[in-house]
Design a protein around this motif. Sequence first.
Motif, PDB file in Angstrom:
ATOM      1  N   ALA A 257       2.546  85.032 -54.536  1.00 38.49           N
ATOM      2  CA  ALA A 257       1.569  85.410 -54.143  1.00 38.49           C
ATOM      3  C   ALA A 257       0.904  84.334 -55.630  1.00 38.49           C
ATOM      4  O   ALA A 257       0.389  83.376 -56.294  1.00 38.49           O
ATOM      5  CB  ALA A 257       0.247  85.882 -53.728  1.00 38.49           C
ATOM      6  N   GLN A 258       0.714  85.220 -56.543  1.00 34.06           N
ATOM      7  CA  GLN A 258       0.848  84.784 -57.673  1.00 34.06           C
ATOM      8  C   GLN A 258       2.306  83.495 -57.973  1.00 34.06           C
ATOM      9  O   GLN A 258       1.561  82.333 -59.217  1.00 34.06           O
ATOM     10  CB  GLN A 258       1.233  85.841 -58.429  1.00 34.06           C
ATOM     11  N   VAL A 259       2.873  83.635 -57.659  1.00 33.93           N
ATOM     12  CA  VAL A 259       4.702  82.165 -58.466  1.00 33.93           C
ATOM     13  C   VAL A 259       3.959  81.430 -57.830  1.00 33.93           C
ATOM     14  O   VAL A 259       3.875  80.568 -57.988  1.00 33.93           O
ATOM     15  CB  VAL A 259       5.443  83.242 -58.549  1.00 33.93           C
ATOM     16  N   VAL A 260       4.232  81.723 -55.879  1.00 34.63           N
ATOM     17  CA  VAL A 260       4.370  79.829 -55.456  1.00 34.63           C
ATOM     18  C   VAL A 260       2.678  80.134 -54.593  1.00 34.63           C
ATOM     19  O   VAL A 260       2.324  78.507 -54.065  1.00 34.63           O
ATOM     20  CB  VAL A 260       5.748  79.540 -54.745  1.00 34.63           C
ATOM     21  N   ILE A 282       1.937  80.110 -61.102  1.00 34.82           N
ATOM     22  CA  ILE A 282       1.938  79.855 -62.194  1.00 34.82           C
ATOM     23  C   ILE A 282       3.750  79.162 -62.066  1.00 34.82           C
ATOM     24  O   ILE A 282       3.582  77.840 -62.760  1.00 34.82           O
ATOM     25  CB  ILE A 282       3.195  81.208 -62.660  1.00 34.82           C
ATOM     26  N   ILE A 283       3.882  78.712 -60.790  1.00 34.57           N
ATOM     27  CA  ILE A 283       4.770  77.311 -60.435  1.00 34.57           C
ATOM     28  C   ILE A 283       3.800  76.302 -59.849  1.00 34.57           C
ATOM     29  O   ILE A 283       3.655  76.976 -58.371  1.00 34.57           O
ATOM     30  CB  ILE A 283       6.203  78.330 -59.714  1.00 34.57           C
ATOM     31  N   ALA A 284       3.587  75.692 -60.455  1.00 37.71           N
ATOM     32  CA  ALA A 284       2.584  74.638 -59.741  1.00 37.71           C
ATOM     33  C   ALA A 284       3.423  73.392 -58.740  1.00 37.71           C
ATOM     34  O   ALA A 284       2.870  72.788 -57.992  1.00 37.71           O
ATOM     35  CB  ALA A 284       1.939  73.908 -60.409  1.00 37.71           C
ATOM     36  N   ALA A 291      12.083  75.803 -53.765  1.00 39.27           N
ATOM     37  CA  ALA A 291      13.430  76.360 -53.730  1.00 39.27           C
ATOM     38  C   ALA A 291      13.351  77.799 -53.756  1.00 39.27           C
ATOM     39  O   ALA A 291      14.177  78.621 -53.296  1.00 39.27           O
ATOM     40  CB  ALA A 291      13.890  75.889 -55.162  1.00 39.27           C
ATOM     41  N   ILE A 292      12.220  78.632 -54.011  1.00 34.73           N
ATOM     42  CA  ILE A 292      12.346  79.676 -55.048  1.00 34.73           C
ATOM     43  C   ILE A 292      11.766  80.807 -53.328  1.00 34.73           C
ATOM     44  O   ILE A 292      12.668  81.814 -53.012  1.00 34.73           O
ATOM     45  CB  ILE A 292      10.989  80.608 -55.606  1.00 34.73           C
ATOM     46  N   ILE A 293      11.260  80.068 -52.606  1.00 31.89           N
ATOM     47  CA  ILE A 293      10.920  80.372 -51.292  1.00 31.89           C
ATOM     48  C   ILE A 293      12.053  80.557 -50.305  1.00 31.89           C
ATOM     49  O   ILE A 293      11.973  81.491 -50.235  1.00 31.89           O
ATOM     50  CB  ILE A 293       9.643  79.733 -50.232  1.00 31.89           C
ATOM     51  N   LEU A 324       6.922  77.653 -45.927  1.00 34.68           N
ATOM     52  CA  LEU A 324       7.953  76.619 -45.940  1.00 34.68           C
ATOM     53  C   LEU A 324       7.184  75.694 -45.771  1.00 34.68           C
ATOM     54  O   LEU A 324       7.093  74.709 -45.935  1.00 34.68           O
ATOM     55  CB  LEU A 324       9.180  77.075 -45.382  1.00 34.68           C
ATOM     56  N   ARG A 325       6.713  75.879 -43.929  1.00 34.94           N
ATOM     57  CA  ARG A 325       6.368  74.863 -43.104  1.00 34.94           C
ATOM     58  C   ARG A 325       4.721  74.828 -43.817  1.00 34.94           C
ATOM     59  O   ARG A 325       4.522  73.357 -43.620  1.00 34.94           O
ATOM     60  CB  ARG A 325       5.329  75.730 -41.758  1.00 34.94           C
ATOM     61  N   GLU A 326       4.107  75.653 -44.024  1.00 37.86           N
ATOM     62  CA  GLU A 326       3.159  75.000 -45.090  1.00 37.86           C
ATOM     63  C   GLU A 326       2.901  73.885 -46.309  1.00 37.86           C
ATOM     64  O   GLU A 326       1.998  72.677 -46.479  1.00 37.86           O
ATOM     65  CB  GLU A 326       2.096  75.617 -46.190  1.00 37.86           C
ATOM     66  N   ARG A 327       3.984  73.631 -46.649  1.00 36.39           N
ATOM     67  CA  ARG A 327       4.864  72.519 -47.828  1.00 36.39           C
ATOM     68  C   ARG A 327       5.863  71.684 -47.018  1.00 36.39           C
ATOM     69  O   ARG A 327       6.091  71.216 -47.874  1.00 36.39           O
ATOM     70  CB  ARG A 327       5.756  73.939 -49.018  1.00 36.39           C
ATOM     71  N   GLY A 328       5.386  71.497 -45.893  1.00 32.81           N
ATOM     72  CA  GLY A 328       5.875  71.023 -45.266  1.00 32.81           C
ATOM     73  C   GLY A 328       7.605  70.740 -44.762  1.00 32.81           C
ATOM     74  O   GLY A 328       8.663  69.731 -44.431  1.00 32.81           O
TER      75      GLY A 328
END
Length: 369
Positions: A257-260, A282-284, A291-293, A324-328
């Motif tokens: 949650a903090q990072v992505v 942290i990662i916008a 990539a992290i997910i 991942l699905r939230e990010r397309g």
Amino acid sequence: LERARKPSLTPPPLKPLFKEARRKMHGVKRADYEAVSKAEREAKLKKIVHYTKLTKIVLKAHRESVRSEKMFQLVGSLIEINPDFYSLWNYRKVLVENLIKETGEAEEKKAAICAGELKLAERALRKNPKSYYAWHHRVWTITFGTTDLKTEVALCTKYLAMDSRNFHCWNYRRYCVVLGKIPLEDELEFSSRKIDDNFSNYSAWHHRSFLIPQLIDFAETKDLAKLVEDEFELLKQAFFTDPSDQSAWLYHRWLLAQVVGLGINSGEESKQTSSTEPKKCIIADKSEQIAIIKREMEMAEELVAVEPDCKWAMLTIALLIHGLRERGVVADGSKERVRDIFGELISLDPMRRQYYLDMKAKVSEKNDV
């Protein structure tokens, strides 16, 4: 006037008395009770009677606002006997404030009084290391500004060596770290040592969730990237050491949650409802988040291949697919995979069936799973 009732000569029913006796003796074996001699029981009873008498005297003095050295000493003695009597601690605070007021501007005397209070709290903690009132009194004492907070942190280190999960001590340590401006990097290293001793130390993982957001605010970009990678690597070691332990998995979910921003709805980052929710990711960059997910999902898949009944890893995979699905990013068969995961979780852990159904509903609502 009503006539005074004559005392009943009929003995009370025995059944309720036996029930009460069993309630009071709960957890005490008859052999343990009978092993204590009559003389020892009578001596203990005398002490109890004496203690009760003294507490009545002290409470009466408190009501009458007595501020004397005699009461100061007596209250301290009673606290050492029973550190969980909060009225005694309250009276002690009043007496201490009165003493400090009498010292005026004499800082040395004020420091001596506060040092005495810390010693009293320490003696109380030897009797009960998890006494809320003793720890609170210690917090109250250091607010006078006469205490070396580095010494207090060192004392916490000793306490946590005896009981690494004493959450009272962890909370007090965090208070001292903030108040004493102790280097956060040193605290992160201390937390790592406690986790190396025992990956199941939830308090040590929670301590990191206190430190990481503060380190983020001051870290440079390259240091921030290393900090994030080190955290995920530490978690990976914990997962493959003890896959069923929930402490590391809960921290993993918090870290994602903090990072992505995993699990945080877009547009809601400014609406903090909890201290555990991130002020910002942290990662916008979206591609870096993906990539992290994906990397964390590969790690969880690898673990499930070795430990097919690992509930936490399966649940994490479902949440990562959701991320991942939230990010397309929609992989073939992801809908069926999530459905199968929750079916397997309910089969493995039927007692938490409703929890899994709620989690499935949250994922399905947003991703049409």
